[in-house]
Design an enzyme around this catalytic site. Structure first.
Site, mmCIF file in Angstrom:
data_model
loop_
_atom_site.group_PDB
_atom_site.id
_atom_site.type_symbol
_atom_site.label_atom_id
_atom_site.label_comp_id
_atom_site.label_asym_id
_atom_site.label_seq_id
_atom_site.Cartn_x
_atom_site.Cartn_y
_atom_site.Cartn_z
ATOM 1 N N CYS A 96 0.856 -1.036 0.127
ATOM 2 C CA CYS A 96 -0.103 -0.079 -0.070
ATOM 3 C C CYS A 96 0.885 1.226 0.134
ATOM 4 O O CYS A 96 0.629 2.280 -0.694
ATOM 5 C CB CYS A 96 -0.725 0.199 1.091
ATOM 6 S SG CYS A 96 -1.799 -1.192 1.672
ATOM 7 N N ASP B 9 36.167 17.381 20.858
ATOM 8 C CA ASP B 9 36.581 18.651 20.780
ATOM 9 C C ASP B 9 37.003 18.729 22.140
ATOM 10 O O ASP B 9 36.222 18.356 23.122
ATOM 11 C CB ASP B 9 35.733 19.831 20.411
ATOM 12 C CG ASP B 9 36.369 21.102 20.568
ATOM 13 O OD1 ASP B 9 37.498 21.080 19.882
ATOM 14 O OD2 ASP B 9 35.591 21.842 21.362
ATOM 15 N N ASP C 220 30.724 21.305 20.554
ATOM 16 C CA ASP C 220 29.591 21.914 20.978
ATOM 17 C C ASP C 220 28.512 22.563 20.228
ATOM 18 O O ASP C 220 27.546 23.062 20.146
ATOM 19 C CB ASP C 220 30.240 23.123 21.711
ATOM 20 C CG ASP C 220 30.739 24.291 21.028
ATOM 21 O OD1 ASP C 220 30.841 24.204 19.655
ATOM 22 O OD2 ASP C 220 31.489 25.340 21.456
ATOM 23 N N ASP D 264 32.152 24.316 16.215
ATOM 24 C CA ASP D 264 32.660 23.136 15.613
ATOM 25 C C ASP D 264 31.736 22.847 14.203
ATOM 26 O O ASP D 264 32.014 21.697 13.682
ATOM 27 C CB ASP D 264 32.787 21.848 16.353
ATOM 28 C CG ASP D 264 33.574 22.393 17.698
ATOM 29 O OD1 ASP D 264 34.569 22.882 17.515
ATOM 30 O OD2 ASP D 264 32.777 21.674 18.731
#
Ligand code: AMP
Length: 762
Positions: free
Chosen positions: A16, A455, A648, A652
C-alpha cells in the site's frame, strides 16, 4: 519547493505504501513523495503550488486511501500548537483504539470458529492418517453444509476488506496484501461451493467431495488475529513520542503584582512572569527570576540526577520542580519550546527512511504482482505437468492448495515493517535518554563509526578555565600589571580564556583601561591599543627563552598565553580547565566497543597530552586552528576511518557537518543544531558511547527483521507451491500458510519492540 506532511489512512501493508508513493510521485506538481507504513504518514514535496487535500484524495480515494494534511507548527507567541498537538495525538490514539476495538470484536467472533474448525480439520487429517483415530462423528454432507454457511459469512462479512482488495485490483490494477488474501480465500470458497452445490460438475471433473471451507475459515481467522496483534504492538512502538507530548503542562500560574492566577498554558506569552510550586510541572521554557530549586529534568534530558537551579538559570518546560518555589520569566512558548522542538525532531526522525530500507521497498513494490504470477503459474504447472504423473483430480487438488497457499503465505507486511518499526523504537528510546537522533540515516551511519573525535574545550573539559599562575618575565613588571593589561584587552573577546582572565581581574578588583583598535585572531589571540602601546595576548611563539618558562606549566595541562606590549613579552598567564568527571568512563566505554578516541584542540601539544592522558585518550591532534578542524576530519576519513565528531555544535559546525556523524553536545536549550546528526542533551559525553550502542542494537534488529522477512517468503512460497512434493510427498495445507503469515509480521514487530529493553549503560 514546499514540503507538506500528511496522515494517511487505509494502509495495510508495504505494498500500500509503495502504491501511494508511486501514484503521488506521478502526480503533476509533486516532486517527491515518501510514505511510511509504520508511522502512517506521508511527506510530499511540491514543485510549485501545493495541491489541496481534495486533489490528493481524489486520486488516492480510487484505491481506498485518504490523506489529511498536518498543520505545520508556527513559531508562535502562545502555547496553542503544543496543546493542539497534544489534542491531535489524543484524538489519533482514540481513533486507533476504536479501530483496534472493532478489529478485536471481529477476532473475538472469528477466532473461536476458526479454532473449532481447525480442531475438526486436524482430527480429520489424523483419522485419515492413523487407523486408531476414529472418523469425525458428523456426516460429511452435513459438515460441508455447516462449513459452507460459516465460510460464506467469513468470506463476505468478516473478510470483506480482503474482497475490497480484489475490487481495487480489478478496477485499477493495483494489488496489496489484502488482494492476495482475498483471491486466495475466494478461490477456495468458490471451488468448494461449486463442488458442494453442483455435484454434476464435481463428477465431470472427477474430483473427491473434499472442500476447502475449513481452510477459508481458518485462514481468515488467523490472518485477522495476526493483523490485530500487529496493530496492537505497532501502537506500542510510538509510545516514546506520546510520553514526550504528555509532559506538556495544561496550566501555568501567572504572577501578577503579588497575585497568583492559574491560566491555561496556551495563554502564556513570552515575557510573562510565572510561579512554580514544589512538585509542580514547569509549563514553558524560561529563566529563573527569584528563588532556588532542584529540578528533575530526566524526562526531557535523560539526566537522572535532579539539577540545582538559582536565579539566572534556565528551566525547561515539561520538567518537574522537586523542591522550592520560584518565579521565572517565560523565554520560549509554544512551538519554540525545547519540548515541542524535541517532539518535532523525534517525529521527523521516526518518519525518515533508513537507506537499508531501499531494498525492502523495491521488493515490496513488485512483490504482490510477482506473487500473483507465481500462484497462477503454480496452478498451471500442477494441472499440466502434475497431471502427467498423477490423476487429474489429485493434481487439481494440489493445484488449488498451492494457489491458495502461496497467496496466503506471501507476506509483504513483514518486509514493510522490518525497518520502520525498529527505527521508531530505536529513535524513541534515544529521545527518552537525552539522545536526539536527527534521522534514520544518521542512526544507520552511527552504527558503523570506528573513530570518535572529541573537541577538547567544553567537551572533554568543563570548558570554563581559570587563571592559575601569573609569571612576570622581567623584574619591573608585577603580576597585577600583567593581569590589568591582559584583562583590559580580553574584555572585548568572547573566548573562554578571555573570560577567565577578565574574571581573575575582577576578583582582584583591578580597574581596566580603555582599549582602541581591538582585534581578535581566531586560534591565536587578541590585540588592542592601550595608552598608545600595542598590547597583545596570544599563544606562545617558539621563543627559546620564553619556552623555558612555558614548558613546565604546559606539562601540567595548563594553557599558557603571553602578554606582550610593543613587541616585548612582559609575562605569562597560565590557565587551567578541568576535565569532566565522566570523561575517563566515556573513553573507556568507547574503547570497549573497539572505537578509537581522538582529542582535537587548538591548544599546544604538551597541555593537550596531559589532559588526554587523564581521560585515557589514545591520540591527540593539537594546535589546530578552528578553520582547520574540518580538514583534520577529512584526513581521518581519507585514511578510511568512519568518523563521528563530538563538539559544542557552534564553533565546530563545519567539522560536525563534515564528519560521518556530527554529535552536538547541547547545553541549555539549543537542541536543533543543524550540522549535527545527533544531539546529546546536557552534554554528558558518556552518551556518545550509548548512542553508538543504541545505533548498533537498532541496526542488528533491522537486519534480523529483514533476514527473517526475506527468508520467510523465499522458503514459504516454494513450500506452499508444492516444492517438497517431488522429494517427500508433502504438500502444505493452506491453513499452515495462514498461521505462518500471521506469525511473520507479528514476530517482526515484536522483535523491534525488544529494543526498548536494550541496556545503554551508564
Ligand atoms: P582555540 O582554538 O580557540 O582553542 O585557541 C587556541 C589557542 O589560541 C589558545 O590555546 C590560546 O593560546 C590562543 N588564543 C585564542 N584566543 C585567545 C584569546 N582571546 N586570548 C588569549 N589567547 C587566545
Amino acid at each position: 519547493m514546499t514540503t507538506k506532511s500528511y496522515m494517511v489512512k487505509g494502509m495495510h501493508c508495504a505494498s500500500c505504501a509503495a502504491l501511494i508513493t508511486k501514484k503521488l510521485s506521478k502526480l503533476e506538481g509533486i516532486g517527491k513523495a515518501e510514505v511510511n507504513l509504520a508511522t502512517e504518514k506521508a511527506k510530499v514535496e511540491f514543485t510549485g503550488e501545493t495541491l489541496t487535500d481534495e486533489a490528493l484524495n481524489k486520486l488516492l480515494g480510487q484505491y481506498g486511501f485518504s490523506v489529511v494534511s498536518e498543520q505545520a507548527p508556527q513559531a508562535a507567541e502562545c502555547t496553542a500548537p503544543v496543546i493542539d498537538r497534544k489534542a491531535a495525538a489524543e484524538k489519533a490514539r482514540q481513533e486507533k483504539e476504536e479501530e483496534l476495538l472493532a478489529q478485536k470484536a471481529k477476532v473475538q467472533f472469528a477466532l473461536p470458529i476458526a479454532l473449532m474448525v481447525f480442531v475438526l480439520m486436524m482430527w480429520d487429517i489424523a483419522a485419515q492418517s492413523f487407523a486408531s483415530v476414529p472418523n469425525l462423528p458428523i456426516p460429511m454432507r452435513l459438515f460441508n453444509l455447516i462449513s459452507m454457511a460459516l465460510a460464506t459469512y467469513m468470506v463476505f462479512r468478516i473478510g470483506a476488506p480482503f474482497l475490497h482488495g480484489i475490487v481495487m485490483f480489478v478496477r485499477s490494477g493495483a494489488a496489496s496484501m489484502d488482494t492476495l488474501i482475498g483471491i486466495g480465500t475466494l478461490t477456495a470458497w468458490l471451488y468448494s461451493t461449486i463442488i458442494t452445490l453442483m455435484p454434476e460438475v464435481r463428477e465431470q471433473l472427477r474430483v473427491p467431495d473434499y472442500t476447502y471451507f475449513d481452510t477459508t475459515i481458518v485462514v481468515i481467522g488467523f490472518v485477522l488475529l495476526g493483523k490485530y496483534l500487529e496493530a496492537l504492538s505497532k501502537m506500542k512502538t510510538g509510545e516514546a513520542i506520546e510520553k514526550l507530548i504528555g509532559l506538556q503542562a495544561k496550566t501555568a500560574i501567572v504572577y501578577d503584582n503579588g497575585n497568583e492566577i492559574e491560566v491555561p498554558v496556551e495563554q502564556v506569552v513570552k515575557g510573562t512572569m510565572l510561579v512554580v510550586k514544589p512538585g509542580g510541572r514547569i509549563p514553558v521554557d524560561g529563566i529563573i527570576f527569584s528563588g532556588t530549586s532542584s529540578i528533575d529534568e530526566s524526562m526531557v534530558t535523560g539526566e537522572p540526577v535532579p539539577v540545582d537551579k538559582k536565579p539566572g538559570d534556565p528551566v525547561i518546560g515539561g520538567t518537574i520542580n522537586r523542591q522550592g518555589a520560584f518565579t521565572f520569566t517565560a523565554t520560549a512558548v509554544g512551538a519554540d519550546t525545547m519540548l515541542f522542538r524535541i517532539v518535532q525532531m523525534v517525529e521527523d526522525a521516526q518518519g525518515s527512511k533508513a537507506p537499508i530500507q531501499n531494498i525492502a521497498d523495491r521488493i515490496a513494490a513488485v512483490f504482490v504482482p510477482a506473487v500473483l504470477v507465481i500462484a497462477a503459474l503454480t496452478f498451471i504447472v500442477w494441472l499440466t505437468v502434475g497431471s502427467a504423473f498423477m490423476e487429474f483430480s489429485t493434481a487439481l487438488t494440489f493445484g488449488i492448495m498451492g494457489l491458495v497457499g502461496i497467496l496466503v503465505i506471501a507476506c509483504p507486511c513483514a518486509l514493510g515493517l522490518a525497518t520502520p518499526t525498529a527505527i521508531i523504537v530505536g529513535i524513541g528510546k534515544g529521545a527518552e535518554n537525552g539522545i536526539l537522533i536527527r534521522n534514520a540515516q544518521s542512526l544507520e551511519t552511527l552504527a558503523t563509526i570506528d573513530t570518535v573525535v572529541f573537541d577538547k574545550t567544553g567537551t572533554i573539559t568543563v570548558g570554563t578555565p581559570s587563571v592559575t599562575n601569573i609569571v612576570p618575565l622581567d623584574v619591573t613588571t608585577t603580576a597585577d600589571t600583567i593581569l590589568q593589561l591582559a584583562a583590559s584587552v580580553e574584555k572585548h573577546s568572547e573566548h573562554p580564556l578571555a573570560q577567565a582572565i577578565v574574571s581573575a581581574a575582577n576578583d582582584k578588583k583591578i580597574a581596566l583601561s580603555a582599549v582602541t583598535g581591538f582585534e581578535a585572531k581566531e586560534g591565536i589571540g587578541v590585540q588592542g591599543i592601550i595608552n598608545e602601546n600595542m598590547v597583545r595576548v596570544h599563544k606562545p611563539e617558539k621563543n627559546e627563552q620564553i619556552m623555558a618558562a612555558v614548558g613546565p606549566l604546559q606539562q601540567h595541562g595548563k594553557t599558557v598565553v603571553i602578554l606582550e606590549a610593543d613587541g616585548v613579552a612582559l609575562g605569562l598567564i597560565a590557565l587551567s580547565d578541568t576535565i569532566k568527571p565522566e570523561a575517563a568512563e566515556a573513553v573507556r566505554e568507547l574503547h570497549s566497543k573497539g572505537v578509537k578516541v581522538i582529542m582535537l584542540t587548538g591548544d599546544n601539544r604538551l597541555a593537550a597530552n596531559y589532559m588526554a592522558k587523564q581521560a585515557g585518550i589514545d591520540e591527540v591532534i593539537p594546535e589546530v586552528l578552528p578553520h582547520q578542524k574540518a580538514d583534520r576530519i577529512r584526513e581521518l576519513q581519507q585514511d578510511g576511518r568512519k568518523v563521528a565528531m563530538a563538539g559544542d555544535g557552534i564553533n565546530d559546525a563545519p567539522a560536525l557537518a563534515l564528519a560521518d556523524v556530527g554529535i552536538a553536545m547541547a547545553t541549555g536549550t539549543d537542541i536543533a543544531i543543524e550540522s549535527a546528526g545527533v544531539t546529546i542533551l546536557r552534554g554528558d559525553i558518556r552518551k556518545v558511547a550509548q548512542s553508538i550502542t543504541l545505533a548498533k542494537a537498532t541496526m542488528r534488529v533491522i537486519r534480523q527483521n529483514l533476514f527473517w522477512a526475506f527468508i520467510y517468503n523465499v522458503i514459504g512460497i516454494p513450500i506452499a507451491a508444492g516444492a517438497l512434493y517431488p522429494f517427500f510427498g508433502i504438500v502444505l495445507n493452506p491453513v499452515f500458510s495462514g498461521i505462518a503469515m500471521a506469525g511473520s509480521s507479528v514476530s517482526v514487530v515484536t522483535n523491534s519492540l525488544r529494543l526498548k529493553a536494550t541496556k545503554l549503560g551508564g
